[in-house]
Design an enzyme around this catalytic site. Structure first.
Site, PDB file in Angstrom:
ATOM      1  CB  CYS A  86      -0.996  -0.009   1.155  1.00 15.77           C
ATOM      2  SG  CYS A  86      -2.359   1.171   0.925  1.00 15.77           S
ATOM      3  CG  HIS A 177      -3.626  -3.407   3.006  1.00 15.27           C
ATOM      4  ND1 HIS A 177      -2.593  -2.891   3.756  1.00 15.27           N
ATOM      5  CD2 HIS A 177      -4.269  -2.344   2.470  1.00 15.27           C
ATOM      6  CE1 HIS A 177      -2.611  -1.565   3.691  1.00 15.27           C
ATOM      7  NE2 HIS A 177      -3.616  -1.215   2.908  1.00 15.27           N
ATOM      8  CD  GLU A 179      -1.167  -5.721   5.334  1.00 14.81           C
ATOM      9  OE1 GLU A 179      -1.480  -4.560   5.632  1.00 14.81           O
ATOM     10  OE2 GLU A 179      -1.091  -6.130   4.151  1.00 14.81           O
TER      11      GLU A 179
END
Length: 240
Positions: A86, A177, A179
């Protein structure tokens, strides 16, 4: 591995344990981690730069950004396996000659599909996702609209052409993202409910969609953490 964290609620998420299980030692730096961004990548086998609410050139708000951009340039030049997530992707693009702008069609917030192209087939990190559409958490108002010379686009979405790209041999940027799971989405909603209201988005729907997709998000992105670990360890062994 060096991990640059811009704010506490935008950490490594589901990737953290997986990278550790793969034998990587993680050193997290940044304002909330209480450790400054180092001046060089000496002693580090890989670099991950995480997301954050600031823009990639808002050095007045985040005075560690110039050092971060320098490390990203060093990572590209030295072939150190690097992943920008990001804001990290925007910093990578900015640092290496690209450009970042506010998204003209508006932000992507919540769960969206990312489309990997056929050009990803030979990519060391994302090759296994070539010509597939996979779910990812998105939370961005900015995008890298122009990549540096020689960069390769690996994935896109209707609102954002450069969802995933590679600069050089071993530096990747992802606007999404990999994660993030539901707890992280909830943290981001709690941080900025006003923006959700302005977009006409319902908290329960946005967070609920991410929570419901957690098994798929793990199935897609944890193997990418495995592959990044393999690349980091192989690069370190070759340099020894």
């Amino acid at each position: 591995m060096l991990v640059i964290e811009h704010q506490k609620n935008a950490g490594l998420g589901q990737l953290s344990d997986r990278l550790t299980e793969n034998g990587l030692t993680l050193e997290t730096v940044g304002p909330d981690a209480g450790a400054p961004v180092p001046e060089s990548l000496d002693g580090y086998d890989a670099l991950i730069v995480l997301g954050g609410a600031m823009g990639p050139t808002e050095d007045d708000k985040a005075p560690w950004l110039p050092a971060t951009r320098k490390l990203l340039v060093d990572g590209v030049e030295l072939g150190v396996p690097t992943l920008g997530i990001c804001l990290g992707a925007q910093l990578l693009a900015t640092a290496t000659g690209g450009h970042v702008r506010t998204m003209p069609q508006g932000p992507e917030v919540g769960l969206y599909d990312v489309d990997f192209t056929s050009t990803a087939a030979g990519d060391p990190l994302f090759g296994g996702l070539a010509e597939t559409s996979v779910p990812a958490v998105q939370w961005h108002w900015l995008e890298a609209d122009r990549l540096p010379d020689g960069a390769q686009v690996l994935a896109s979405s209707p609102a954002c052409r450069n969802q995933a790209f590679r600069v050089g041999a071993a530096a990747w940027g992802v606007q999404f993202h990999p994660e993030a799971l539901g707890a992280t989405a909830q943290d981001w909603v709690d941080e900025d409910r006003e923006s959700l209201d302005e977009l006409g988005l319902e908290e329960a729907a946005v967070v609920g969609d991410v929570r419901a997709a957690e098994p798929r998000l793990g199935a897609v992105w944890l193997p990418i953490a495995d592959r990044f670990s393999e690349i980091a360890k192989l690069t370190a062994a070759e340099a020894a």
